[in-house]
Design a protein around this motif. Structure first.
Motif, PDB file in Angstrom:
ATOM      1  N   PRO A  12       8.108  -5.100  -4.888  1.00  0.00           N
ATOM      2  CA  PRO A  12       9.303  -5.180  -4.044  1.00  0.00           C
ATOM      3  C   PRO A  12      10.087  -3.871  -4.094  1.00  0.00           C
ATOM      4  N   PRO A  13      10.760  -3.527  -2.996  1.00  0.00           N
ATOM      5  CA  PRO A  13      11.555  -2.295  -3.000  1.00  0.00           C
ATOM      6  C   PRO A  13      12.794  -2.444  -3.863  1.00  0.00           C
ATOM      7  N   ARG A  14      13.355  -1.321  -4.256  1.00  0.00           N
ATOM      8  CA  ARG A  14      14.618  -1.327  -4.997  1.00  0.00           C
ATOM      9  C   ARG A  14      15.772  -1.469  -4.018  1.00  0.00           C
ATOM     10  N   ILE A  15      16.819  -2.098  -4.476  1.00  0.00           N
ATOM     11  CA  ILE A  15      17.990  -2.273  -3.599  1.00  0.00           C
ATOM     12  C   ILE A  15      18.593  -0.906  -3.242  1.00  0.00           C
ATOM     13  N   GLU A  16      18.462   0.063  -4.147  1.00  0.00           N
ATOM     14  CA  GLU A  16      18.966   1.408  -3.852  1.00  0.00           C
ATOM     15  C   GLU A  16      18.208   2.027  -2.671  1.00  0.00           C
ATOM     16  N   SER A  17      16.932   1.687  -2.543  1.00  0.00           N
ATOM     17  CA  SER A  17      16.148   2.208  -1.410  1.00  0.00           C
ATOM     18  C   SER A  17      16.658   1.609  -0.102  1.00  0.00           C
ATOM     19  N   LEU A  18      17.028   0.337  -0.152  1.00  0.00           N
ATOM     20  CA  LEU A  18      17.572  -0.293   1.058  1.00  0.00           C
ATOM     21  C   LEU A  18      18.891   0.389   1.439  1.00  0.00           C
ATOM     22  N   GLU A  19      19.709   0.692   0.427  1.00  0.00           N
ATOM     23  CA  GLU A  19      20.956   1.421   0.713  1.00  0.00           C
ATOM     24  C   GLU A  19      20.651   2.778   1.349  1.00  0.00           C
ATOM     25  N   GLU A  20      19.665   3.467   0.782  1.00  0.00           N
ATOM     26  CA  GLU A  20      19.337   4.811   1.294  1.00  0.00           C
ATOM     27  C   GLU A  20      18.860   4.757   2.746  1.00  0.00           C
ATOM     28  N   VAL A  21      17.983   3.794   3.037  1.00  0.00           N
ATOM     29  CA  VAL A  21      17.441   3.700   4.401  1.00  0.00           C
ATOM     30  C   VAL A  21      18.529   3.265   5.372  1.00  0.00           C
ATOM     31  N   LEU A  22      19.386   2.348   4.940  1.00  0.00           N
ATOM     32  CA  LEU A  22      20.457   1.906   5.849  1.00  0.00           C
ATOM     33  C   LEU A  22      21.415   3.062   6.148  1.00  0.00           C
ATOM     34  N   TYR A  51       0.805  -1.233   0.000  1.00  0.00           N
ATOM     35  CA  TYR A  51       0.000   0.000   0.000  1.00  0.00           C
ATOM     36  C   TYR A  51       0.837   1.281   0.000  1.00  0.00           C
ATOM     37  N   LEU A  52       2.168   1.157  -0.098  1.00  0.00           N
ATOM     38  CA  LEU A  52       3.021   2.344  -0.199  1.00  0.00           C
ATOM     39  C   LEU A  52       3.828   2.264  -1.484  1.00  0.00           C
ATOM     40  N   ASP A  53       4.029   3.435  -2.143  1.00  0.00           N
ATOM     41  CA  ASP A  53       4.903   3.405  -3.314  1.00  0.00           C
ATOM     42  C   ASP A  53       6.363   3.485  -2.847  1.00  0.00           C
ATOM     43  N   GLU A  54       7.284   3.490  -3.805  1.00  0.00           N
ATOM     44  CA  GLU A  54       8.702   3.399  -3.442  1.00  0.00           C
ATOM     45  C   GLU A  54       9.138   4.555  -2.530  1.00  0.00           C
ATOM     46  N   ALA A  55       8.770   5.790  -2.939  1.00  0.00           N
ATOM     47  CA  ALA A  55       9.204   6.957  -2.147  1.00  0.00           C
ATOM     48  C   ALA A  55       8.556   6.934  -0.761  1.00  0.00           C
ATOM     49  N   GLU A  56       7.278   6.594  -0.706  1.00  0.00           N
ATOM     50  CA  GLU A  56       6.612   6.513   0.608  1.00  0.00           C
ATOM     51  C   GLU A  56       7.238   5.411   1.461  1.00  0.00           C
ATOM     52  N   GLY A  57       7.576   4.314   0.797  1.00  0.00           N
ATOM     53  CA  GLY A  57       8.193   3.205   1.528  1.00  0.00           C
ATOM     54  C   GLY A  57       9.493   3.641   2.194  1.00  0.00           C
ATOM     55  N   VAL A  58      10.287   4.423   1.472  1.00  0.00           N
ATOM     56  CA  VAL A  58      11.554   4.917   2.028  1.00  0.00           C
ATOM     57  C   VAL A  58      11.282   5.886   3.175  1.00  0.00           C
ATOM     58  N   GLU A  59      10.384   6.829   2.965  1.00  0.00           N
ATOM     59  CA  GLU A  59      10.125   7.838   4.010  1.00  0.00           C
ATOM     60  C   GLU A  59       9.560   7.204   5.274  1.00  0.00           C
ATOM     61  N   TRP A  60       8.652   6.242   5.120  1.00  0.00           N
ATOM     62  CA  TRP A  60       8.079   5.610   6.319  1.00  0.00           C
ATOM     63  C   TRP A  60       9.072   4.671   6.999  1.00  0.00           C
ATOM     64  N   ALA A  61       9.984   4.109   6.235  1.00  0.00           N
ATOM     65  CA  ALA A  61      11.034   3.304   6.885  1.00  0.00           C
ATOM     66  C   ALA A  61      11.938   4.218   7.715  1.00  0.00           C
ATOM     67  N   LYS A  62      12.253   5.386   7.176  1.00  0.00           N
ATOM     68  CA  LYS A  62      13.082   6.332   7.938  1.00  0.00           C
ATOM     69  C   LYS A  62      12.327   6.795   9.197  1.00  0.00           C
ATOM     70  N   GLY A  63      11.046   7.111   9.023  1.00  0.00           N
ATOM     71  CA  GLY A  63      10.261   7.547  10.182  1.00  0.00           C
ATOM     72  C   GLY A  63      10.129   6.443  11.217  1.00  0.00           C
TER      73      GLY A  63
END
Ligand code: SF4
Ligand SMILES: [Zn+2]
Length: 320
Positions: free
Chosen positions: A254-264, A206-218
């Protein structure tokens, strides 16, 4: 979706999730289904060997949308002594390590999962370790956790799924929990000297890629605010039936691997505790044969060092 109270799991949704599952794997209740030793950054900042034992036990009673941990579980409570036998089996075959995780694909303090009569002997077997991590749903955190803490020589750590602090997505994950439930459990553990590890999802449904990154950070910030010491970011994946259906409906990808790098790198940059990317099945996130493996190595290096590694540059257009 039918209305539910905010923190109640939805039995109809649970039945739908269960009905879409592929079959479970065959398991033996006297053998762990996997065990190994791997290096992990410790709380003190050293990279040290950590044993992980995946215990076979009764399936978790929750039915979360993204869960695939039920694959190696039984339908019924395992016999008394089975968990002791599994821990003995693994420890007699593993090299010595200062840390251990006993993961049971559910809730260590659920009496239907880990028979309570096994706990004294399990605690004895863990005596050589410095820290012991078990996992449990926040709603099952209570006095049984403290009884186990008191039996243990190693310091007890409890891993709990926070998943996401997006209130509506968390409700739709069917975890039967709100962020307040997590905070209450975290407060109880902290007041009682038990350290906390949190599992967080990167890009839940229910979240797009950008939302997925922002909510993981939050969710990382929230976890540290409520006293978590270590966060593990898990990219969502398919394989449990319902995730495939959500993907076909356009409700998940599925998320992009770049998003996992960004969140980490964001989480490490907070400098509030350890942050790890879960690299299990990371190959599934490779979208470029040139930089995929390099990104996985970068994530692994950041996990170990807890510093931000130089970015991977590739002409495929990925990158952070
Ligand atoms: S609580 Fe954990 S183990 Fe249980 S269904 Fe949810 S994700 Fe799976
Ligand atoms: Zn590339």
């Amino acid at each position: 979706m039918p209305p539910t109270t905010p923190d109640a799991a939805d039995p109809d949704l649970g039945r739908r999730i269960a009905s879409l599952r592929p079959p479970k794997n065959a398991v033996d209740p006297r053998r762990p289904h996997a065990f190994f030793v791997e290096p992990e950054r410790s709380e003190e900042g050293a990279v040290e060997d950590t044993a992980t034992v995946f215990l076979v036990n009764r399936e978790c009673p929750f039915k979360c949308l993204m869960c695939d941990l039920w694959r190696n579980t039984t339908d019924h409570r395992v016999p008394d002594g089975a968990i002791v036998a599994q821990v003995e089996y693994a420890l007699s075959r593993l090299p010595a390590a200062p840390h251990i995780k006993l993961y049971n694909a559910g809730n260590f303090f659920d009496v239907q999962a880990i028979p309570p009569g096994d706990l004294p002997r399990v605690a004895e077997l863990l005596a050589p370790f410095r820290t012991a991590v078990v996992e449990c749903h926040p709603k099952l955190i209570g006095p049984r956790c403290l009884e186990f803490r008191d039996r243990l020589r190693p310091a007890l750590r409890v891993a709990m799924g926070l998943e996401t602090v997006h209130p509506e997505v968390l409700r739709r994950l069917n975890k039967g929990m709100t962020p307040d439930d997590f905070e209450r459990a975290a407060g109880f553990l902290r007041r009682n000297g038990v350290g906390i590890r949190a599992f967080l999802l990167l890009r839940p449904p229910y979240l797009d890629e950008a939302e997925g990154v922002e909510w993981a950070k939050g969710s990382l910030r929230y976890a540290f605010d409520v006293g978590v010491e270590c966060c593990v970011v898990i990219p969502t994946r398919d394989g449990n039936g319902v995730m495939e259906q959500l993907r076909a409906e356009g409700s998940w990808a599925p998320p992009r691997i770049e998003s996992l790098e960004e969140v980490l790198q964001y989480g490490i940059g907070l400098r509030r505790g350890r942050v790890f990317a879960d690299l299990w099945d990371i190959e599934k996130l490779f979208h470029c044969p040139r930089c995929g493996p390099a990104r996985a190595r970068r994530l692994d290096a950041m996990n170990r060092e807890q510093t931000v590694a130089p970015p991977v540059v590739c002409d495929c257009g990925g990158g952070v």
